[in-house]
Each structure stands twice: as C-alpha cells, then as structure tokens.
Design a protein around this motif. Sequence first.
Motif, PDB file in Angstrom:
ATOM      1  N   PRO A   1       9.106 -11.795  -5.595  1.00 44.50           N
ATOM      2  CA  PRO A   1       9.277 -11.058  -4.198  1.00 44.50           C
ATOM      3  C   PRO A   1       9.832  -9.756  -4.392  1.00 44.50           C
ATOM      4  CG  PRO A   1      10.004 -13.557  -4.159  1.00 44.50           C
ATOM      5  CD  PRO A   1       9.683 -13.183  -5.644  1.00 44.50           C
ATOM      6  N   LEU A   2      11.029  -9.799  -5.660  1.00 43.13           N
ATOM      7  CA  LEU A   2      11.453  -8.476  -6.067  1.00 43.13           C
ATOM      8  C   LEU A   2      10.440  -7.422  -6.641  1.00 43.13           C
ATOM      9  CD1 LEU A   2      13.960  -6.684  -6.545  1.00 43.13           C
ATOM     10  CD2 LEU A   2      14.155  -7.952  -8.816  1.00 43.13           C
ATOM     11  N   ARG A   3       9.619  -8.081  -7.360  1.00 45.64           N
ATOM     12  CA  ARG A   3       8.374  -7.131  -8.052  1.00 45.64           C
ATOM     13  C   ARG A   3       7.586  -6.716  -6.974  1.00 45.64           C
ATOM     14  NH1 ARG A   3       8.976 -11.227 -12.090  1.00 45.64           N
ATOM     15  NH2 ARG A   3       7.351 -12.412 -11.638  1.00 45.64           N
ATOM     16  N   TYR A   4       7.162  -7.653  -5.871  1.00 48.90           N
ATOM     17  CA  TYR A   4       6.304  -7.255  -5.024  1.00 48.90           C
ATOM     18  C   TYR A   4       6.618  -6.077  -4.068  1.00 48.90           C
ATOM     19  CZ  TYR A   4       3.622  -7.558  -0.577  1.00 48.90           C
ATOM     20  OH  TYR A   4       3.121  -7.549   0.471  1.00 48.90           O
ATOM     21  N   MET A   5       8.098  -6.441  -3.713  1.00 48.83           N
ATOM     22  CA  MET A   5       8.739  -5.279  -2.700  1.00 48.83           C
ATOM     23  C   MET A   5       8.732  -3.996  -3.650  1.00 48.83           C
ATOM     24  SD  MET A   5       8.614  -6.906  -0.065  1.00 48.83           S
ATOM     25  CE  MET A   5       9.380  -5.539   0.671  1.00 48.83           C
ATOM     26  N   LEU A   6       8.940  -4.085  -4.953  1.00 47.95           N
ATOM     27  CA  LEU A   6       8.926  -2.795  -5.712  1.00 47.95           C
ATOM     28  C   LEU A   6       7.609  -2.042  -5.770  1.00 47.95           C
ATOM     29  CD1 LEU A   6      11.299  -3.829  -8.688  1.00 47.95           C
ATOM     30  CD2 LEU A   6      11.895  -1.815  -7.093  1.00 47.95           C
ATOM     31  N   LEU A   7       6.579  -2.920  -5.952  1.00 47.16           N
ATOM     32  CA  LEU A   7       5.186  -2.339  -5.994  1.00 47.16           C
ATOM     33  C   LEU A   7       4.905  -1.603  -4.795  1.00 47.16           C
ATOM     34  CD1 LEU A   7       3.505  -5.159  -8.088  1.00 47.16           C
ATOM     35  CD2 LEU A   7       3.901  -2.658  -9.030  1.00 47.16           C
ATOM     36  N   ILE A   8       5.077  -2.470  -3.594  1.00 44.23           N
ATOM     37  CA  ILE A   8       4.596  -1.707  -2.414  1.00 44.23           C
ATOM     38  C   ILE A   8       5.552  -0.309  -1.963  1.00 44.23           C
ATOM     39  CG2 ILE A   8       3.569  -3.792  -1.491  1.00 44.23           C
ATOM     40  CD1 ILE A   8       5.833  -4.032   0.363  1.00 44.23           C
ATOM     41  N   TRP A   9       6.858  -0.619  -2.663  1.00 50.53           N
ATOM     42  CA  TRP A   9       7.583   0.670  -2.302  1.00 50.53           C
ATOM     43  C   TRP A   9       6.979   1.691  -3.244  1.00 50.53           C
ATOM     44  CZ3 TRP A   9      12.991   1.422  -4.527  1.00 50.53           C
ATOM     45  CH2 TRP A   9      13.605   2.532  -4.124  1.00 50.53           C
ATOM     46  N   LEU A  10       6.635   1.398  -4.238  1.00 50.23           N
ATOM     47  CA  LEU A  10       6.057   2.466  -5.139  1.00 50.23           C
ATOM     48  C   LEU A  10       4.806   2.910  -4.704  1.00 50.23           C
ATOM     49  CD1 LEU A  10       7.173   3.999  -7.854  1.00 50.23           C
ATOM     50  CD2 LEU A  10       5.813   2.215  -9.000  1.00 50.23           C
ATOM     51  N   SER A  11       4.129   2.283  -3.867  1.00 50.86           N
ATOM     52  CA  SER A  11       2.703   2.566  -3.671  1.00 50.86           C
ATOM     53  C   SER A  11       3.047   3.824  -2.331  1.00 50.86           C
ATOM     54  CB  SER A  11       1.991   1.513  -3.007  1.00 50.86           C
ATOM     55  OG  SER A  11       2.443   0.771  -1.891  1.00 50.86           O
ATOM     56  N   LEU A  12       4.052   3.491  -1.593  1.00 48.86           N
ATOM     57  CA  LEU A  12       4.269   4.368  -0.535  1.00 48.86           C
ATOM     58  C   LEU A  12       5.016   5.822  -1.071  1.00 48.86           C
ATOM     59  CD1 LEU A  12       5.008   4.865   2.521  1.00 48.86           C
ATOM     60  CD2 LEU A  12       7.214   4.005   2.026  1.00 48.86           C
ATOM     61  N   ILE A  13       5.748   5.716  -2.088  1.00 48.02           N
ATOM     62  CA  ILE A  13       6.266   6.911  -2.684  1.00 48.02           C
ATOM     63  C   ILE A  13       5.300   7.704  -3.327  1.00 48.02           C
ATOM     64  CG2 ILE A  13       8.098   7.922  -4.318  1.00 48.02           C
ATOM     65  CD1 ILE A  13       9.468   5.174  -3.850  1.00 48.02           C
ATOM     66  N   CYS A  14       4.121   7.026  -4.004  1.00 51.81           N
ATOM     67  CA  CYS A  14       3.071   7.529  -4.603  1.00 51.81           C
ATOM     68  C   CYS A  14       2.276   8.554  -3.695  1.00 51.81           C
ATOM     69  CB  CYS A  14       2.197   6.437  -5.242  1.00 51.81           C
ATOM     70  SG  CYS A  14       0.879   6.893  -6.554  1.00 51.81           S
ATOM     71  N   MET A  15       2.617   8.351  -2.588  1.00 50.16           N
ATOM     72  CA  MET A  15       1.731   9.219  -1.662  1.00 50.16           C
ATOM     73  C   MET A  15       2.342  10.683  -1.181  1.00 50.16           C
ATOM     74  SD  MET A  15       0.732   6.396   1.283  1.00 50.16           S
ATOM     75  CE  MET A  15      -0.136   7.486   2.328  1.00 50.16           C
ATOM     76  N   ILE A  16       3.478  10.917  -1.969  1.00 48.80           N
ATOM     77  CA  ILE A  16       4.039  12.333  -1.717  1.00 48.80           C
ATOM     78  C   ILE A  16       3.272  13.331  -2.311  1.00 48.80           C
ATOM     79  CG2 ILE A  16       6.531  11.363  -2.219  1.00 48.80           C
ATOM     80  CD1 ILE A  16       6.380  12.241  -5.213  1.00 48.80           C
TER      81      ILE A  16
END
Length: 1166
Positions: A153-168
């Motif tokens: 769950p920790l890795r999953y939440m980090l990955l979807i958080w990173l996918s959001l940040i990646c849109m900067i």
Amino acid sequence: MTEEVEDETLHTRFERYDEFCSLQQKILDCPLDVDEITEEEKRDEYMYLQQIWAIFHEYQEQSYLLDPYLEQMILPAVNVFKEHARAASADPSRKWSESRVNRMATLLQTYARFRGAKTIIRFFPHEIADLSIALEYLLTPDDGVLHYQRQWPLRYMLLIWLSLICMIPFDLEQFDEPESLGKTAASLEMVGKRYLGKAGLEREGTCLLLSRLYMRKDGKARWQDFLGWSVQQLDGSIDPLTCIGILRTLCEVVKSGSAEQTSSCIPELLAIANAVEKNGSLDLNTVVRKLKTKLVGRIALRALPVSKITRRRGRTLAGTDTSLDLTVTDGEVDVPEVVETILEQLFQSLQDKDTLVRYSAAKGVARIAEKLPNDFVDQVLDTVLSHFAIHSVAAATIYDLPAIAENTWHGACLSCAEMARRGLISSEKLPELIEWLSKALYFDLRKGAHSIGSSVRDAAAYVLWALARTQDRTGLESHANNLARRLVTVALYDREIPIRRAASAAFQEHVGRTGLFPHGIDVLRKTDFYAVSIRKNAFLIAAPQVAEHPEYRSFLFDHLIDVTVRHWDISMRQLGSQSLRFICQFELSVLGSQAIERANKLLDSVDVADVHGAILVLTEIALACREHDPPDRVTESMRKIYAHLSRVPQDVLYNPRNETVTAAACRLLANTITPAEIEAGEQSTYPHWRKLLEAGLKHRSENVQQEAAAAMNQISKLIDCSDMIKRLIKELKTSTPPVQQSLGRFLGVVDYHTHAECLEPAISCLLESIDPSTSRMKSNVEARRNCYLAIPRIIENGVSNLTTLLSPSAFASLFEALQRGLEDYTSDERGDVGSWIRMACVQGLTTTSELLISNASMIQGFGSYLPPGRYHDAIAGILKQGVERLDNVRQEAGNCIMRLLRLPLPTIDNSIEWSLPGYALLDKLFLLTPEDNRWSDGRWLFPKVVQLLDVPQYRNSVLSGLVISLGSKSQSVQVPVRDSISTYVEGLPLLEHDETGCTVKTLVEELLDRAKPNFTSNTIFIPIIQTFNILVETQALRNLTTHSDGLALLSELLSLASRNATRIKNVQRIQESMKIVVALLTYPELRQASGERLNLFLGHPFPVIRSETAEHLHLTLQGADLEFDTDEVDDILLQTDWAHDAVESCLEASQGVINLLLASGRADSE
C-alpha cells in the motif's frame, strides 16, 4: 433481523464523521519512527483500523455522501504520509515501525479503494519540492521499510502521488544538474519499470506514472525508447505480468496522449499487438488478450481523422428525440487501411472464449463505427450480424447449434448493444437485427448436466434495452408486438433470475420510451423486477395474469409447449406444465385440446425430457378439466387423456433410469383413471394400469413410490383391490430395503372404508415393521419412518367411521406405537437418524390427537379411544422432544405443542379431564407471543421450558430431555441448558413447595431414579452426572446435608459416582464423576466418605485422570471455605508429578492427601 434492517438503511449524510475522525487521529497520532511496539499497541491500533473499515463498509453503497468531508478527512493522513516520505528520503538509515507505516499507508489505500484513486489524488500535494521527496523515497536502498513485501500500500500510494507530481508544467531537466541532464526523467522511468511486472496495485500505479511521463512534451524521446524496449521484451522471454503492465501503459498513453504523439507511432503499436498475438503463452492469458484488444481499438480511434459526424445518443422518456436528425454533418471521411485491419481483429475477438475480451472488442467496434460515415457503419453492422450465421448454416433450429456458438453469438450481441447505445442502428438494418435477437433471446443449449447460453440471452435483452433508448418510435412500431411478446415470455419463463430481470428491464424501457407495447403499463406492473425474481412466482402468478390479455396468451402457450416443457431442467418442466394449466383455463375447450394434441406428438420423441414434459402437460390439463368441465363431461375428458398413456414407449416407461417418466405416468394414472376404464379390462385404452401401479410401488425411487401410492389411493376408491393389497403387503415386506420404504406409503393411502377386511392385516404389518425386536426393517430407518407416518394417515382416513373400522384396543396399539417411537435414538454413519422417526411420531401424535378431539362428539366411547392419561402422556413425550439437543426436532415439537395448545377441549361430558396439565403456565410461556415461536433457538427456549419442571406430569419427561441436551457437544445448546438449570434450581425450595411440590430434593430423586437403571449407558449417565455437577456449582445441594433424607440422597449420589471408577474406560465419565466426589469433599457431613473414595481418582490407572483430579482438587480447596489449613495438602498436590510418576507413588501421595484432609476435618470439628 437487526442486521438485515441495518443493511437496508439508506443514509442522508455522513453521520459518523466525528467518530471516523477520532479513530483516524488515534492512528495518525502514533509515532512512526520507533523500533518496536508492544503486542497490545499493535492490537489496539489494528482495532482502530478495523473500525474505520466497518464505517467505510457501511457507506459503501452511498460513498458520495463522504464527498463534502473528504478534504478534511484525507488531509491529515496525507500530511503524515508526506512527512514520513520526507524524513525517510532525507535519512534512509532511520528506523521505522513497519506495522505503523503499513497502517498509515493502508488507511490512504482504503480511501482510494472506497472513493477511487482519481478522486482522492486531488488532495495530495503537488508542488515542485514534492517531486524530489517522492522520487528519492522510492529510490531508497532495498533494506528500507519501503521494500518490505507487506508494504505494497505504501508503494502504491507513492506511485500514484508521483504520477500526479509528474504533471507539473516544467521541463524535468530543470531539476537536474548541468552535468547530469535527464537524470530525473531517467529515475522516474527506472522506478516505473521496476514495478511494471508486479501483480498487485503497484502495477496500476506504475502504469499511471509511466503514461503521465511519456505524455509530457519532454518525454517524447523516452516514449519512442519505451516502444522499442517493449518490442524487445515481447520478442524475448517475458512473463504475463510484465506484459500486462506494458499494455496498460500503452493503452493509457494512446487514450489520453496527444493525437500527434499517437499517430506517429501507430506501426510500432501495431507491432507490439502482433507480437503479443504471436506469443502463444501470452495469448493464453485473458487479461493480456483483453488489453491487446483495447489497445488496437484505441489505435484505430486515433488513426481516424477528426470527424464532424454527430449522432443522437438517446431519447427522452416521453418518446421525443433530443435530436431529430441522425446525422448533422456527414462529410467525406478517409478511412485508413489500418482501421480496416484493426476491425478485422476486433471482429475475430468478438468470438473469443472469454467474456472480458468479447466485451472489450464490442466496445471497440462501436467506438470506431461511431466515427465512420453511415455507409461504413452499415457495413460494420453487416459484418457483426454475419457472426450469427457462422454456426447457423448447418443447424435446423437454434437448439442444434454447437456449444462454441455461444461465444460468437454473445460477442455479436454485445457489439450490437454498444452500437445501439450510440444510435448506430439504421432503420433499414433494424428488421434483420430484431430477427436475430428474437432467436438469441432463446439461446439455451444443453451441455452435459447443465446448459449454456445465459450470457447470450442477457446480451440480447441488453440490445433491446438499448434500442428502446435510441431508435425512432416509427422504426420500432412494426416490431412492437413481436418484441413485446418475446420480451414478456423471457421475463416470465427464462430459467435464470438475471435474464428474467434483464428482459423485464428491456420491456419497461420500451413501455416508458415508446408506448408501443400492448397493455404495456398493466403488463409491466405484473412483470416488474420483483415479480419475476422468484421463478415460482413468475410461472404461476405473473404469467397467468399476463395471459389475461389475448395478445400475449397464444405466444406464452406456444413457448410453454415448444420450449419450457421440453427443457432439460426437470423443475422447469414441472413449473411449465403447471403454468400451462393456468393459461389454458382462459379457453380450456380450445387451448386444452391443442395442448393435448401437441403433447401427444412429444410422446413419440426419443428424448426422455420430451416424454416427461408431455405426460406432465396431460396431467395438468386433466386437473384443469376436473375443475372447470361440466360434471357430465369430466369422465369423457378423463378417458380421452387416459388413452394417451398407451402412447408412452414401454421401454421408456419401465426403464429404472427414467424414474421421472415413471413418476409422471403414475401421477397421470391417478388423475385420469375412471371406473369405466377399469371395467373395460383388456378392452381399455390402457389395460396395463396394474403393471404400472405395481412397478411404481416397487420402484427404488421415493418420488415414484409417492406418486404410485397416490394412484393406489384413487384406485382403491374405485374397485375392490383386497387381493392385490394383501399380496403387495407380503411382497413389499420381504423386498429390498429401498422397496420396503414403499410399504408405509402404500398402507397409509388405501381407502379402508371399501377395504375394511384389509385394515387388520395392514395394522399388523405396520406394528410388526416398527417393532425393533422382530422387524426385518430394524436397520431400514426410512422404511420404519414411513410406517410411522402411515399410522396417522390411516386414522385420518377412517376418523369419520372410526368405531366401525377400529376397536379401542386396535387404536390404542397404534397410538402407543407412536409413543414408543419417541424413544427411537437409532444412529449410524449419517448421525441421529432416529430423529426422523421421532419427528414423524411427534407429527403423528399431534395429528391423531387433533382428529379425535375435534370429532369427539361423533366418536362413540371417545374416552376409551383416547383416555386423558394417554393423551397427557403423549403431550409429555412431545415436550421431551421439544427440549432435546437437535434444533430441527425441537422446532417441530414446538410447532406441534403450539397446535395442541390452541386445540379446544372435546365437546363431550367431563371434557375438563382432557385439559392440559399446567395449561396456564404453557399459555404464559408460549401463547402470549405466538409469533415468536423459536423453539430451535436454545437461548430463547430453555429459560422458558425449565419452568415446566414445576408441573409434576411433565417433570420426568422434561428433565430427561434437558439432561440429553446437556450432553450435546453443541455450545449453542449446552450453554443455555446449563445456565437455565442453574438459574431455576437457585430459586427452588429445599424440601417443601406450596403448590407443585417441585423441590431440590425431588429433582435429585428424579435424576437418581433415571441414573440407576442406566448406569451402563454412557449416553444417558454422563449427562446426568453433568447435571449434578451444575447443581453442585450452584450450591443447591449443600443445604440437603441438614436433613437426613437429603443426606441419604447425597450419599447415594457419591456411591453412584464412584462405583467401578477404576474399571470404566470412558475418560469423560470418569472426569465428571471425579468432580462430584471432589465437590462433596467440601461438605463436612460427607468428607469422610468422599475422602475414602478420592483414592480411586488420585491413584487411577489413567495418568490424565490422576493429573486432572489433583488439579481440580487444588482449585476446589483454594476456592472453598473449609475453616482449616490446607497448605500441606497443596504442597503434596503440587510437588507430585501425577501424570508421570508410577501408580504406586501416586497412591502413596494420594493416601497422604486423604489422611491430611480427614485429620484436619476431624480436628476442626472438635
């Protein structure tokens, strides 16, 4: 009941917001940077998380109610999550509590699962500084907490958080040092590829991350590299999980990326799809094939130029179109060749073996067609419709299609449904489509012991539902009657619940949007979602109501004859024939004749199901004729139907494997045979009725025996069968065990008014059969049960002439046989099979008592048939069954007791003698709340029923039943009995009672009187000793020592418990007896006698008995107030190894314990 109500509760707001926030804060307040936490802390924190899950579950169906609170709820958890990621990335060597980090991440993942990742990701921070935090945390060394297996769950939440940040909207190279440009993007890609082959949610997160990375303007080069890498992976050895990750990423980019990005790499994308298809191992995976199908469909959408074509997508409920024109603009569209190639692949995927792939292909075809001109759309539809004909060329009817046709027809129906939803079905193609759908609605192919095709029928209903929403009213008008009949037929007569509901929904959609269906509103009311959800209700209630309308009647009739009564499922044939009878009643002279004629043709079929269905139809039409034909025509109608029995092939009728046909034929015989046919002898239209009847009675199947017995009942009313009855009695008694079961059924239905001379041998046979000492059926429990069931039937059939048919002594023998049956506790490998007999006897005694008491005024010498004492004994016996250990026996006995309580007194002189003893108490306990009749629930029953021990007439029976229940291994029975007895005994007087005489003394006497004759029966003796232990625990027996009679009873109990203690082999019995001896040791008056017997247990040959005796004695001495010091005794008990020392050593230690106890007791008394 409470849980069911809670499940159905509809909330109006998030009422548990404060409770939720409090629980969440308790989890978030726990510091994460600790090495270890205690087990108690783990348990408490996990409990908080479980309570949060319970709240989420309660609102799962109304998750939108949480939307106004989501930001306040999620932000605290997100802040803790971000702070943990920042600290962990800054100091990778820092120690963290794995369980607490996992709970924090699981909490966030629960939000994502409950409301969707796209919804909750909006509340995550997405500043420039967050990029380095999330990325560096994912790049921490492999020995960190992040990489533990359970931290997904920790890795999953980090990955979807990173996918959001990646849109900067900034070039990623701005975050790199001059000498390492592209490092950030490379790190993101490396992290993504690391988790691309994972099996869980991590793969979903990484696919989202990679797709967002490749859709960036500065990611085009990496996109091309990823395509090349994907081809290399697929050309080599790749596992399905990685392939799924690659395909998901490609699908996301093709769907959401720019047109320029996608169109420039179509060849590479098609090459990847082809590589997947060529890889045999990958193509076997359903998810891989689904994603490949989705990918090529999206490629085709991107390959098509931007279209100006617009189409109507729906129509209002009033039937008016939102747009009157199908096409606003239909310019020239240049369709690339690659689209045609992809369409061919999608058409092939419509025939895939898995529904997931077929549905994905259907949506792809419809989406592509939506962007094509009308001429091209018609071509696509023609190709889809051609799928129906692939397997239909060589098939005479739809039922002759091969099993593989299910996939093809289902894919075609799904594709048509998706095209219909988008308004792509032209009025010119509508007739052909409806023609195929009319067949698809009945797609039901037999395959072994089941059928296939439910998915096709469901999809066909989906198409018709979609057509109602998008087609012109004028286009559907010519098809309305046909569609109405077919949809209502499927809604009523399909075998599967989802199909009936789907057809009902399609019918409703047409009624609401077109108003073309005949009597639409009225029919819809009769075939709504709930009316068709229960098959029996749909067949026997809703269908006849719909048949009131002539527009539907003939179609329903034809469907029942052609489909339902020929169905492979026997229950469908039975319900179908019954439904046919109700429909024929509207026009019995016309429809009844047609049904008989068409059923007659089915009798020649080689399919046993057809023959069975035809016989069922004939039987039901016969019943309808009996009910509705004029009296002077009934005999003629019966003879015409009876004649059709001769058409049934003899090899089919008497084949042992065709028991359904034999049973149906016996039922037809019972309902149609007439005196004229019997008198005709060999000239009868079916002279072999005797052979059929005897074959049915001697059949191995219970169902056939029952139908044959019903036929015997009818025939015995028409002619003299005395010789046949006497012969069958002899033959059935000596037959095989399965055939012996027919004896009771047969004897219970004979009409003894016309065969009075057969009654005495019948009763003798029944009494002999149920006598375990002489019966040949001793081990045949089912046969004996049927004989017991026959007794009340004989009495019921002869109650109007009871004094002529049965003498009081004969009646008494039958009634007493039922009473003896209450004591049948036969058991075998199936368990307590004697309970079948006990329940039959409970029912028999109740029915017999009701019959006699209700007709008492008509029975001369009623008191000699059913004396009050015999009646009261029967009530006591039923009450005993009502308190025993089996739930179903208790419930049946309880139902019978309730019937007898409501039974009025006989209308004769001195009727008060038949009044139930303790009626006022029974009325108070059970009749005041008759709706709450839960005799199977021990917690409800036993606190009530122990009060019946106050009634002397019931005391012995009820106490025996309670003792048996106390020996049950089921906690749901044993615990309520124990608690109820304890509570009851605590309120009893010691020796005297003002009203009923129930005292502790009488209770002990009753138990001892039952224990003495059953000393060798562990089944009875052990529960009695357990009951005494309960009495000892309640201190109910202590005061008995103050009276000489009471002391004598306790001495007798002590002697009984210790008798043969060293020779008994049953460990449980020895343990229970030991507890009695140890408990009585605390009574000063019995200490000497108990101490002398203590040696039997402390020195027992079984080590487990010695050990448990020492332990129990130690605990008893610690809890008892003996007024003398037991320290020395405790020392011996604790220092001796009772389980491993030699018996001689244990005996020596035991004697020391006894000497100390007795010496201390004497000193204390002095």
